[in-house]
Scaffold this active site. Structure first.
Site, mmCIF file in Angstrom:
data_model
loop_
_atom_site.group_PDB
_atom_site.id
_atom_site.type_symbol
_atom_site.label_atom_id
_atom_site.label_comp_id
_atom_site.label_asym_id
_atom_site.label_seq_id
_atom_site.Cartn_x
_atom_site.Cartn_y
_atom_site.Cartn_z
ATOM 1 N N VAL A 104 0.282 7.907 -3.995
ATOM 2 C CA VAL A 104 1.472 7.807 -3.891
ATOM 3 C C VAL A 104 2.839 8.000 -5.389
ATOM 4 C CG1 VAL A 104 2.445 5.211 -3.495
ATOM 5 C CG2 VAL A 104 0.258 5.796 -2.707
ATOM 6 N N ILE A 105 1.334 7.354 -6.831
ATOM 7 C CA ILE A 105 1.763 7.337 -7.137
ATOM 8 C C ILE A 105 2.976 8.985 -8.586
ATOM 9 C CG2 ILE A 105 2.028 7.508 -10.307
ATOM 10 C CD1 ILE A 105 0.139 5.043 -9.776
ATOM 11 N N HIS A 147 24.053 -3.538 16.778
ATOM 12 C CA HIS A 147 24.539 -2.105 16.862
ATOM 13 C C HIS A 147 25.447 -1.708 15.585
ATOM 14 C CE1 HIS A 147 26.068 2.277 17.487
ATOM 15 N NE2 HIS A 147 26.860 2.124 17.489
ATOM 16 N N ARG A 194 -6.791 4.595 -9.353
ATOM 17 C CA ARG A 194 -6.996 3.577 -10.013
ATOM 18 C C ARG A 194 -8.493 2.976 -9.629
ATOM 19 N NH1 ARG A 194 -2.602 2.105 -13.044
ATOM 20 N NH2 ARG A 194 -3.477 -1.162 -12.656
HETATM 21 P P1 FAD Z 1 -2.079 -6.875 -11.734
HETATM 22 O O1 FAD Z 1 -0.903 -6.797 -11.304
HETATM 23 O O2 FAD Z 1 -3.020 -5.046 -13.070
HETATM 24 O O3 FAD Z 1 -2.608 -7.788 -13.287
HETATM 25 C C1 FAD Z 1 -4.030 -8.302 -13.540
HETATM 26 C C2 FAD Z 1 -2.950 -8.655 -15.100
HETATM 27 O O4 FAD Z 1 -4.599 -9.374 -15.520
HETATM 28 C C3 FAD Z 1 -2.424 -7.765 -15.976
HETATM 29 O O5 FAD Z 1 -1.314 -8.879 -16.592
HETATM 30 C C4 FAD Z 1 -3.119 -7.968 -17.467
HETATM 31 O O6 FAD Z 1 -2.930 -7.529 -18.664
HETATM 32 C C5 FAD Z 1 -4.467 -9.112 -17.460
HETATM 33 N N1 FAD Z 1 -5.714 -9.190 -17.297
HETATM 34 C C6 FAD Z 1 -6.462 -7.995 -17.607
HETATM 35 N N2 FAD Z 1 -7.695 -8.038 -17.849
HETATM 36 C C7 FAD Z 1 -7.441 -10.127 -18.819
HETATM 37 C C8 FAD Z 1 -8.413 -11.050 -19.557
HETATM 38 N N3 FAD Z 1 -9.298 -10.899 -19.730
HETATM 39 N N4 FAD Z 1 -7.064 -11.989 -19.474
HETATM 40 C C9 FAD Z 1 -6.182 -12.187 -19.258
HETATM 41 N N5 FAD Z 1 -5.744 -11.845 -19.014
HETATM 42 C C10 FAD Z 1 -6.257 -10.365 -18.482
HETATM 43 N N6 FAD Z 1 2.383 -1.164 -5.404
HETATM 44 C C11 FAD Z 1 3.333 -2.283 -4.271
HETATM 45 O O7 FAD Z 1 2.619 -2.765 -3.995
HETATM 46 N N7 FAD Z 1 4.049 -1.821 -4.237
HETATM 47 C C12 FAD Z 1 4.730 -0.656 -5.300
HETATM 48 O O8 FAD Z 1 5.815 -0.380 -5.148
HETATM 49 C C13 FAD Z 1 3.755 -0.693 -6.012
HETATM 50 N N8 FAD Z 1 4.212 0.826 -7.510
HETATM 51 C C14 FAD Z 1 3.077 0.677 -8.584
HETATM 52 C C15 FAD Z 1 3.776 1.842 -9.281
HETATM 53 C C16 FAD Z 1 2.952 2.092 -10.235
HETATM 54 C C17 FAD Z 1 3.257 2.609 -11.041
HETATM 55 C C18 FAD Z 1 1.815 1.163 -9.925
HETATM 56 C C19 FAD Z 1 0.418 1.794 -11.522
HETATM 57 C C20 FAD Z 1 1.286 0.994 -9.021
HETATM 58 C C21 FAD Z 1 1.796 0.294 -8.331
HETATM 59 N N9 FAD Z 1 1.587 -0.800 -7.324
HETATM 60 C C22 FAD Z 1 2.139 -1.173 -6.248
HETATM 61 C C23 FAD Z 1 0.105 -1.274 -7.372
HETATM 62 C C24 FAD Z 1 0.346 -2.961 -7.839
HETATM 63 O O9 FAD Z 1 1.179 -3.017 -9.380
HETATM 64 C C25 FAD Z 1 -1.135 -3.341 -7.734
HETATM 65 O O10 FAD Z 1 -1.923 -3.327 -6.405
HETATM 66 C C26 FAD Z 1 -0.764 -5.508 -8.387
HETATM 67 O O11 FAD Z 1 -0.280 -5.409 -9.399
HETATM 68 C C27 FAD Z 1 -2.220 -5.747 -8.435
HETATM 69 O O12 FAD Z 1 -1.885 -6.806 -8.749
HETATM 70 P P2 FAD Z 1 -3.655 -8.005 -9.329
HETATM 71 O O13 FAD Z 1 -2.269 -9.662 -9.475
HETATM 72 O O14 FAD Z 1 -4.622 -7.514 -8.825
HETATM 73 O O15 FAD Z 1 -3.021 -6.739 -11.192
HETATM 74 P P1 NAI Z 2 -3.196 7.667 -4.319
HETATM 75 O O1 NAI Z 2 -5.204 7.047 -3.870
HETATM 76 O O2 NAI Z 2 -2.557 7.270 -3.353
HETATM 77 O O3 NAI Z 2 -3.619 8.997 -5.261
HETATM 78 C C1 NAI Z 2 -4.491 9.686 -5.879
HETATM 79 C C2 NAI Z 2 -4.897 11.135 -4.861
HETATM 80 O O4 NAI Z 2 -5.039 12.009 -6.105
HETATM 81 C C3 NAI Z 2 -4.590 11.648 -4.471
HETATM 82 O O5 NAI Z 2 -4.259 12.539 -2.704
HETATM 83 C C4 NAI Z 2 -6.538 11.880 -4.012
HETATM 84 O O6 NAI Z 2 -6.708 13.301 -2.970
HETATM 85 C C5 NAI Z 2 -5.997 12.957 -5.915
HETATM 86 N N1 NAI Z 2 -6.895 13.919 -6.270
HETATM 87 C C6 NAI Z 2 -7.571 12.397 -7.139
HETATM 88 N N2 NAI Z 2 -8.815 13.681 -7.726
HETATM 89 C C7 NAI Z 2 -8.373 14.889 -7.751
HETATM 90 C C8 NAI Z 2 -8.462 15.648 -8.933
HETATM 91 N N3 NAI Z 2 -9.325 15.843 -9.209
HETATM 92 N N4 NAI Z 2 -7.322 16.983 -8.775
HETATM 93 C C9 NAI Z 2 -6.222 16.527 -7.802
HETATM 94 N N5 NAI Z 2 -6.331 15.561 -6.738
HETATM 95 C C10 NAI Z 2 -7.123 14.369 -7.547
HETATM 96 O O7 NAI Z 2 -3.260 7.141 -6.582
HETATM 97 P P2 NAI Z 2 -2.259 6.957 -7.149
HETATM 98 O O8 NAI Z 2 -0.922 7.952 -6.843
HETATM 99 O O9 NAI Z 2 -2.987 7.044 -8.178
HETATM 100 O O10 NAI Z 2 -2.270 4.927 -6.886
HETATM 101 C C11 NAI Z 2 -2.897 4.378 -7.557
HETATM 102 C C12 NAI Z 2 -3.071 2.936 -6.528
HETATM 103 O O11 NAI Z 2 -1.943 2.147 -6.516
HETATM 104 C C13 NAI Z 2 -3.113 3.027 -5.269
HETATM 105 O O12 NAI Z 2 -4.061 2.987 -4.786
HETATM 106 C C14 NAI Z 2 -1.571 3.289 -4.380
HETATM 107 O O13 NAI Z 2 -2.072 2.238 -3.746
HETATM 108 C C15 NAI Z 2 -0.860 1.827 -5.736
HETATM 109 N N6 NAI Z 2 0.234 2.374 -5.794
HETATM 110 C C16 NAI Z 2 1.354 1.490 -4.963
HETATM 111 C C17 NAI Z 2 2.089 2.279 -4.626
HETATM 112 C C18 NAI Z 2 3.299 1.679 -3.336
HETATM 113 O O14 NAI Z 2 2.737 0.967 -2.625
HETATM 114 N N7 NAI Z 2 4.600 2.768 -3.149
HETATM 115 C C19 NAI Z 2 3.115 3.042 -5.671
HETATM 116 C C20 NAI Z 2 2.014 3.641 -7.038
HETATM 117 C C21 NAI Z 2 0.850 3.133 -6.611
#
Ligand code: FAD
Ligand code: NAI
Length: 462
Positions: free
Chosen positions: A179-180, A441, A269
């Site tokens: 996804v990323i 529609h 991740r």
């Molecule tokens: P997090 O959002 O990771 O929050 C955890 C928080 O805990 C952080 O702020 C951290 O600083 C804090 N923390 C950690 N340890 C401590 C500590 N000991 N004391 C105090 N604070 C602490 N998901 C989607 O559904 N849709 C998307 O479009 C999407 N896009 C994404 C794009 C990217 C680039 C990335 C990296 C992720 C994306 N995700 C997306 C995934 C989504 O961000 C995570 O699934 C979500 O943030 C998880 O929520 P969480 O509350 O479990 O943890």
């Molecule tokens: P991901 O799990 O979606 O994809 C990782 C990809 O890397 C897989 O296709 C895997 O086969 C490949 N891979 C693993 N090891 C490799 C290697 N050594 N060499 C080449 N390819 C390799 O993980 P991603 O994209 O890092 O996202 C992390 C998490 O963040 C996901 O679980 C996703 O759910 C969340 N996320 C969600 C978004 C959304 O909901 N739109 C947007 C961005 C992140």
């Protein structure tokens, strides 16, 4: 008497939603956050900033490809990268401040700093120890590392660095076609970078319905993104601001290299639980480093719970939010519940990809007898008008009962279209229920209805 009924550690979508619901249900609540702003990965360095860049670059693409066709003349816009980044930061700021406002409104104390749990019932933040009846770990996740690859967040970046590169690279290698990789790869491809995605497996987006994944790859290829599949990355080396990625093709062990200005490592991740003291507490973990919980989000240590990316399940913001709400309800004596069978997944590329429930491959593996209703966006009037005819809606329904088992959409607004199907699935609806519902529609949603009709006597416009 404890200082709080509940202390939540982490203010991401899991933590802040849980804290708000706890407060709404009458529990005295605090939330510990070590970052300077609330909202976690999602609001600060995840969902929100990535969607801002996707939106801005989609507008750019639209202006370059479709404006003249509609008689919109006047030249193509130039990109001011620092302004685009400022727009993204502004969007992030508005969202994180919004959570601060909601905390104040709900009388939730923000305990600023990094939390640790010295024993059940206690949370330390800096030099202060706070007591609570219930402690909820919502500390989220961090990027996984890749052996042989050192991230400097300049030339070799994770998603965090990719959200604020110093300049738009001419070339980018993305490691991982998940996804990323595909969202951020799309951003830079639209900004003019030559983007190559190197993926270990033989297809992109593992786990996605195969027919959709194949169509998705074809569409992205047409957009100029290149794919090297079945390739195991061995190392990334940097010199003079350039990076060289060495990989081995799994089919014949042949080795090759590819050079780029920027390498994005997007290979998944892993839960972030550093500094909490879970080892000393004896909290059980899975082999993959996730906190083990029961059906009510309780760990094996009484009074300590966990939700979101730190536990098992899809790493999605809305999954974390739903767990946060369910746990708050459970702690308040209600019956909180998450239906893991109906958690939508969306990739916010152009076109979007949205998916819920079972894939066709899963149904085959499970030996379920199913039928497929498909409808292409080319048959949808609104999509044709908007140059959005790529893709289709696919609904999978039980062959005997017609109950909807899964849905997969690639096309315009797929992430929004998906939700009428999610609601239908929550109610145990049949495809016919969707098909007999009048849809306005001309809307994209008519394609959903047509796919539902295709599960029965047939779509009208295909
Ligand atoms: P997090 O959002 O990771 O929050 C955890 C928080 O805990 C952080 O702020 C951290 O600083 C804090 N923390 C950690 N340890 C401590 C500590 N000991 N004391 C105090 N604070 C602490 N998901 C989607 O559904 N849709 C998307 O479009 C999407 N896009 C994404 C794009 C990217 C680039 C990335 C990296 C992720 C994306 N995700 C997306 C995934 C989504 O961000 C995570 O699934 C979500 O943030 C998880 O929520 P969480 O509350 O479990 O943890
Ligand atoms: P991901 O799990 O979606 O994809 C990782 C990809 O890397 C897989 O296709 C895997 O086969 C490949 N891979 C693993 N090891 C490799 C290697 N050594 N060499 C080449 N390819 C390799 O993980 P991603 O994209 O890092 O996202 C992390 C998490 O963040 C996901 O679980 C996703 O759910 C969340 N996320 C969600 C978004 C959304 O909901 N739109 C947007 C961005 C992140």
């Amino acid at each position: 008497m404890a200082d709080y009924d509940v202390i939540v550690i982490g203010s991401g979508p899991g933590g802040y939603v849980c804290a708000i619901r706890c407060a709404q249900l009458g529990l005295k609540t605090a939330c510990v956050e070590g970052r300077d702003t609330l909202g976690g990965t999602c609001l600060n360095i995840g969902c929100i900033p990535s969607k801002a860049l996707l939106h801005a670059t989609e507008m750019l693409h639209e202006s370059q490809v479709n404006f003249e066709k509609m008689g919109l003349m006047g030249g193509k816009p130039k990109v001011d990268w620092s302004k685009m980044l400022a727009y993204k930061s502004d969007v992030v700021g508005q969202n994180t401040k919004g959570i601060e406002f909601l905390f104040k409104k709900n009388k939730i104390d923000w305990l600023k700093g990094w939390g640790a749990i010295p024993e059940a019932g206690k949370v330390t933040v800096g030099d202060t120890t706070h007591t609570a009846k219930h402690i909820i770990i919502a500390t989220g996740s961090e990027p996984s590392s890749l052996p042989g690859v050192e991230v400097d967040e300049k030339t070799v970046v994770t998603s965090t660095g990719a959200l604020e590169l110093g300049k738009i690279p001419k070339s980018m290698v993305v490691i991982g076609a998940g996804v990323i990789g595909l969202e951020m790869g799309s951003v830079y491809a639209r900004l003019g970078a030559d983007v190559t995605v190197v993926e270990f497996l033989d297809g992109i987006t593992p786990g996605m319905d195969l027919e959709v994944a194949k169509t998705f790859q074809k569409i992205l290829t047409k957009q100029g993104i290149k794919f090297i599949l079945g390739a195991a990355v061995q190392s990334v080396t940097t010199a003079k601001g350039k990076a060289t990625v060495a990989y081995k093709l799994r089919k014949d062990d042949s080795e090759a290299t590819i050079e780029a200005d920027t390498v994005l490592v997007a290979t998944g991740r892993k839960p972030y639980v550093d500094g909490l003291g879970l080892d000393a507490l004896g909290v059980s973990m899975t082999k993959r480093g996730q906190i083990e919980t029961d059906g009510h989000y309780a760990t094996n240590v009484a009074g300590i719970y966990a939700i979101g990316d730190a536990i098992v399940g899809p790493m999605l913001a809305h999954k974390a939010e739903d767990e946060g709400m369910a746990l708050a309800e459970i702690l308040a004596g209600q019956a909180g519940h998450v239906n893991y069978g109906v958690i939508p997944g969306v990739i916010y590329t152009h076109p979007e990809v949205g998916s819920v429930g079972k894939t066709e491959e899963q149904l085959k593996d499970e030996g379920v007898s199913y039928k497929v209703g498909k409808f292409p966006f080319l048959g949808n009037g609104r999509a044709k008008a908007n140059f959005a005819g790529e893709g289709f809606v696919k609904i999978l329904a039980d062959a005997a009962t017609d109950r909807i088992l899964g849905a997969h959409i690639i096309g315009p607004m797929a992430g929004d279209l998906l939700h009428e199907i999610c609601v239908a699935m929550e109610f145990g609806a049949a495809a016919e229920d969707l098909a007999r519902t009048c849809h306005a529609h001309p809307t994209y949603s008519e394609a959903v209805r047509e796919a539902a009709l295709a599960c029965g006597d047939g779509a009208i416009h295909a």
